[in-house]
Design an enzyme around this catalytic site. Sequence first.
Site, short mmCIF file in Angstrom:
data_model
loop_
_atom_site.label_atom_id
_atom_site.label_comp_id
_atom_site.label_asym_id
_atom_site.label_seq_id
_atom_site.Cartn_x
_atom_site.Cartn_y
_atom_site.Cartn_z
N ASP A 23 0.84 -1.20 0.00
CA ASP A 23 0.00 0.00 0.00
C ASP A 23 0.88 1.25 0.00
OD1 ASP A 23 -2.25 1.53 0.05
OD2 ASP A 23 -2.86 1.02 2.09
N HIS A 40 2.87 3.27 -8.92
CA HIS A 40 2.66 1.84 -9.17
C HIS A 40 3.87 1.23 -9.89
CE1 HIS A 40 -1.31 2.12 -7.62
NE2 HIS A 40 -1.82 2.79 -8.63
N LEU A 134 11.38 -20.56 -3.88
CA LEU A 134 10.30 -19.71 -3.35
C LEU A 134 9.00 -19.92 -4.12
CD1 LEU A 134 9.41 -17.11 -1.67
CD2 LEU A 134 10.09 -15.81 -3.71
#
Length: 245
Positions: A23, A40, A134
């Site tokens: 955020d 962004h 991962l």
Amino acid sequence: MVNNLSPKTASPPPPRHIAIIMDGNGRWAKARGLPRVAGHQRGADAVRGVVEACQDLGISYLTLYAFSSENWKRPPAEVDDLMGLLRVYLRRELRELHRSGVRVRFIGNWSVLAKDIVDLIEDAERTTRHNTGLTLIIAVNYGSHNEILGAVRRIAEQVGTGRLKVEDIDDAVFAHHLNTDGIPDPDLIVRTSGEKRLSNFLLWQAAYAELLFTDLLWPDFNRQSLEEVVDEFHRRDRRYGATSG
Ligand code: FPP
């Protein structure tokens, strides 16, 4: 002969699964007089760094909240920018993610997205499905309420057809019907930008997660920030409802 190698102090294992609500991209851009899309874009750059850092720290699962089911309420141009960044990320990063052994999974109702994004998502999942490094889980058009309602509907259907007995519905059966089937619950959920909410993110899975809120804006979140949240996680005393030892 004196062995002058000092015994290694065993560092505690890292959290197995970290989930992040990324955020603050818009505020990061606003503070610099830039359009929101610039925030962004820097947010997508931060994703690259954090994925690498998770691999180096030996974290097994990283879930990123890239687009919530509520994000459709944003202006269409911003939705397009976010979809465009996801497209670019998948096109540019898949080869490197695969090379470094990352398994990519998506959660959320991504099947309604533009056909080319659906193709990229399916290609990423298919290409990396046997990787053992991962696991990177990207939440796209994800919302916990939708996910939980979907699970309830599928379970109800099975009860209706007699394939499942009501008394057999337990935690494991329920979790099996969630998008996160097969993924361990997050140990740590991080939200950047100072907001202190879960915003419809992994509500079932968060039952015992440590919650960590940092004032850092997502584009500023880097390897050092990740190390700091892992250190803070290690200072927490997780008791799962029991008393401390
Ligand atoms: C919240 O910032 C962030 C989002 C809604 C999108 C997160 C997307 C990215 C980091 C880029 C693409 C993702 C990937 C996986 C490549 P905000 O816009 O709500 O910020 P604000 O609250 O300051 O306005």
